[in-house]
Motif scaffolding. Structure first.
Motif, PDB file in Angstrom:
ATOM      1  N   PHE A  95       3.743   5.186  -6.145  1.00  0.00           N
ATOM      2  CA  PHE A  95       3.456   5.285  -7.849  1.00  0.00           C
ATOM      3  C   PHE A  95       1.944   5.777  -8.034  1.00  0.00           C
ATOM      4  O   PHE A  95       1.691   5.596  -9.299  1.00  0.00           O
ATOM      5  CB  PHE A  95       3.348   3.714  -8.166  1.00  0.00           C
ATOM      6  N   ARG A  96       1.147   6.259  -7.366  1.00  0.00           N
ATOM      7  CA  ARG A  96       0.009   6.941  -7.589  1.00  0.00           C
ATOM      8  C   ARG A  96       0.151   7.886  -8.869  1.00  0.00           C
ATOM      9  O   ARG A  96       0.697   8.703  -8.875  1.00  0.00           O
ATOM     10  CB  ARG A  96      -0.721   7.637  -6.482  1.00  0.00           C
ATOM     11  N   PRO A  97      -0.988   7.725  -9.665  1.00  0.00           N
ATOM     12  CA  PRO A  97      -0.985   8.496 -11.016  1.00  0.00           C
ATOM     13  C   PRO A  97      -1.232   9.859 -10.467  1.00  0.00           C
ATOM     14  O   PRO A  97      -1.912   9.821  -9.627  1.00  0.00           O
ATOM     15  CB  PRO A  97      -1.984   7.691 -12.055  1.00  0.00           C
ATOM     16  N   GLY A  98      -1.152  10.765 -11.719  1.00  0.00           N
ATOM     17  CA  GLY A  98      -1.610  12.141 -11.649  1.00  0.00           C
ATOM     18  C   GLY A  98      -0.412  13.046 -10.658  1.00  0.00           C
ATOM     19  O   GLY A  98       0.469  12.362 -10.424  1.00  0.00           O
TER      20      GLY A  98
ATOM     21  N   PRO B 115       3.977  14.354 -14.983  1.00  0.00           N
ATOM     22  CA  PRO B 115       3.835  13.090 -14.320  1.00  0.00           C
ATOM     23  C   PRO B 115       3.608  12.199 -15.207  1.00  0.00           C
ATOM     24  O   PRO B 115       3.348  11.913 -16.306  1.00  0.00           O
ATOM     25  CB  PRO B 115       2.243  13.488 -13.527  1.00  0.00           C
ATOM     26  N   PHE B 116       4.093  10.920 -14.379  1.00  0.00           N
ATOM     27  CA  PHE B 116       4.100   9.464 -15.267  1.00  0.00           C
ATOM     28  C   PHE B 116       2.940   8.488 -14.381  1.00  0.00           C
ATOM     29  O   PHE B 116       3.153   8.413 -13.492  1.00  0.00           O
ATOM     30  CB  PHE B 116       5.430   8.779 -15.192  1.00  0.00           C
ATOM     31  N   ASP B 117       2.395   7.884 -15.704  1.00  0.00           N
ATOM     32  CA  ASP B 117       1.306   6.861 -14.994  1.00  0.00           C
ATOM     33  C   ASP B 117       1.975   5.655 -14.896  1.00  0.00           C
ATOM     34  O   ASP B 117       2.092   4.627 -15.827  1.00  0.00           O
ATOM     35  CB  ASP B 117       0.213   6.685 -15.986  1.00  0.00           C
ATOM     36  N   TRP B 118       2.479   5.347 -13.645  1.00  0.00           N
ATOM     37  CA  TRP B 118       3.791   4.407 -13.457  1.00  0.00           C
ATOM     38  C   TRP B 118       3.141   2.869 -13.722  1.00  0.00           C
ATOM     39  O   TRP B 118       3.742   2.311 -14.518  1.00  0.00           O
ATOM     40  CB  TRP B 118       4.312   4.393 -12.069  1.00  0.00           C
TER      41      TRP B 118
ATOM     42  N   LEU C 298       8.502  -2.725 -11.530  1.00  0.00           N
ATOM     43  CA  LEU C 298       7.914  -1.830 -10.402  1.00  0.00           C
ATOM     44  C   LEU C 298       7.474  -2.770  -9.176  1.00  0.00           C
ATOM     45  O   LEU C 298       7.798  -2.505  -8.111  1.00  0.00           O
ATOM     46  CB  LEU C 298       7.250  -0.718 -10.694  1.00  0.00           C
ATOM     47  N   ILE C 299       6.739  -3.698  -9.742  1.00  0.00           N
ATOM     48  CA  ILE C 299       6.292  -4.531  -8.769  1.00  0.00           C
ATOM     49  C   ILE C 299       7.382  -5.444  -8.214  1.00  0.00           C
ATOM     50  O   ILE C 299       7.539  -5.768  -6.694  1.00  0.00           O
ATOM     51  CB  ILE C 299       4.958  -5.577  -9.156  1.00  0.00           C
ATOM     52  N   VAL C 300       8.428  -5.765  -8.874  1.00  0.00           N
ATOM     53  CA  VAL C 300       9.416  -6.457  -8.525  1.00  0.00           C
ATOM     54  C   VAL C 300      10.194  -5.826  -7.556  1.00  0.00           C
ATOM     55  O   VAL C 300      10.892  -6.076  -6.590  1.00  0.00           O
ATOM     56  CB  VAL C 300      10.391  -7.360  -9.660  1.00  0.00           C
ATOM     57  N   LEU C 301      10.443  -4.482  -8.057  1.00  0.00           N
ATOM     58  CA  LEU C 301      11.204  -3.367  -7.239  1.00  0.00           C
ATOM     59  C   LEU C 301      10.382  -3.298  -5.668  1.00  0.00           C
ATOM     60  O   LEU C 301      11.221  -3.421  -4.731  1.00  0.00           O
ATOM     61  CB  LEU C 301      11.171  -2.068  -7.744  1.00  0.00           C
ATOM     62  N   THR C 302       9.290  -3.319  -5.647  1.00  0.00           N
ATOM     63  CA  THR C 302       8.677  -3.187  -4.403  1.00  0.00           C
ATOM     64  C   THR C 302       8.909  -4.373  -3.406  1.00  0.00           C
ATOM     65  O   THR C 302       9.207  -4.506  -2.335  1.00  0.00           O
ATOM     66  CB  THR C 302       7.004  -3.142  -4.651  1.00  0.00           C
TER      67      THR C 302
ATOM     68  N   MET D 225       0.829  -1.298   0.085  1.00  0.00           N
ATOM     69  CA  MET D 225      -0.166  -0.029  -0.074  1.00  0.00           C
ATOM     70  C   MET D 225       0.758   1.294  -0.184  1.00  0.00           C
ATOM     71  O   MET D 225       0.493   2.209  -0.825  1.00  0.00           O
ATOM     72  CB  MET D 225      -0.842  -0.036   1.178  1.00  0.00           C
ATOM     73  N   MET D 226       1.904   1.192   0.624  1.00  0.00           N
ATOM     74  CA  MET D 226       2.905   2.325   0.570  1.00  0.00           C
ATOM     75  C   MET D 226       3.308   2.680  -0.685  1.00  0.00           C
ATOM     76  O   MET D 226       3.460   3.655  -0.938  1.00  0.00           O
ATOM     77  CB  MET D 226       4.220   2.036   1.804  1.00  0.00           C
TER      78      MET D 226
END
Length: 299
Positions: free
Chosen positions: A130-133, A149-152, A162-166, A124-125
């Motif tokens: 990575f929240r868009p906007g 802004p980037f829609d990650w 990005l999920i693997v980075l998390t 969740m953090m």
């Protein structure tokens, strides 16, 4: 002779009695669910109650499901990126901390700290990061630099890395500590001799540290592959398998069968398929790496 034989029998009985609690727990929590899953996969069911024997029909339905191939492909992509990111980073962290002279305890606590956070809280953090906007943390930082802004997580090419980075942020510290323990068992005289001979930190790692953790790395590698194949709540919470099934995993597909469709036989069938894939990968991996081990050198 009889006394020696009696002593050997008593020793064997004692050893089995010591192992008996572990064997009972292993059979109850591992083999019994596995055998029950195989049994469930061969039947139709109403809820958890078995109905009609259908043989391999559930397996065929799983293999023909439109989400099966994307889930398998994505799971192998998760594995690939976890080896690129998640396998190397703990080794690098362990090496740097081992080479550090001061404040080693501080760095050990620091790298382990993310591991004590609940997994769902971590996801969740990072979802907020990575929240868009313009409300996402990373996009706020980009805006401060004058970048749009980037829609990650909406980009299929970026979602899985990005999920693997998390996942890596949370678990790399504990793995690094295991590598540090392996490096701590190395005779310090080897490092001293290498330093006197003019070896750089890179050469000390390549010729001393790496051979000492090679066997440990082999085991942790296959454990990491098994763990990544079971990835569930990261894509479920962060993207719900999207965009357009770009991040769905096989375990998320099992979750959908079991808790969204309430089709427990298909969930059991897919679980058995995952187990077979992991057994084959493990066998091939250990066969390919059998007997391979770097040798010590200070040249």
């Amino acid at each position: 002779m009889r006394e020696k034989k009696s002593s050997s029998i008593l020793h064997s009985i004692s050893a089995w009695l010591i192992m008996l609690p572990g064997l009972i727990l292993f059979a109850f929590f591992v083999w019994e669910p596995l055998l029950e899953s195989i049994r469930l996969s061969l039947y139709t069911a109403k809820g958890i109650h078995l109905m009609d024997f259908v043989g391999l029909k559930n397996y065929i339905a799983v293999l023909q499901h439109p989400d099966f191939l994307p889930a398998i492909r994505n799971t192998f992509l998760y594995t690939f990126w976890s080896l690129i990111i998640g396998f190397l980073i703990p080794i690098i962290m362990a090496t740097f901390i081992t080479e550090t002279v001061h404040m080693k305890s501080f760095f050990r606590v620091g790298v382990y700290f993310p591991n004590i956070m609940p997994g769902l809280a971590t996801v969740m953090m990072w979802g907020y990061l990575f929240r868009p906007g313009k409300t996402g943390v990373f996009n706020i930082l980009l805006s401060a630099l004058g970048i749009q802004p980037f829609d990650w997580l909406a980009s299929p090419a970026w979602t899985i890395p990005l999920i693997v980075l998390t996942m890596t942020w949370k678990s790399a510290g504990s793995t690094a500590l295991i590598y540090m323990a392996g490096m701590g068992s190395i005779n310090p005289e080897l490092y001293e001799a290498a330093t006197i001979d003019g070896a750089t930190p890179w050469k000390r790692f390549l010729h001393i540290s790496l051979p000492s953790i090679f066997g440990l790395g082999k085991t942790l590698l296959i454990l990491q592959i098994i763990s990544v194949f079971q990835i569930l709540y990261e894509p479920l919470v962060m993207t719900n398998g999207g965009p357009n099934n770009a991040s769905i995993s096989v375990m998320q597909l099992v979750f959908r069968y079991a808790f969204e469709d309430y089709n427990y036989p298909m969930a059991a069938s897919l679980s058995v398929i995952i187990s077979i894939i992991l057994v084959l990968l493990t066998a091939v991996y250990f066969k390919a790496t059998k007997g391979k081990k770097p040798e010590y050198s200070t040249n």
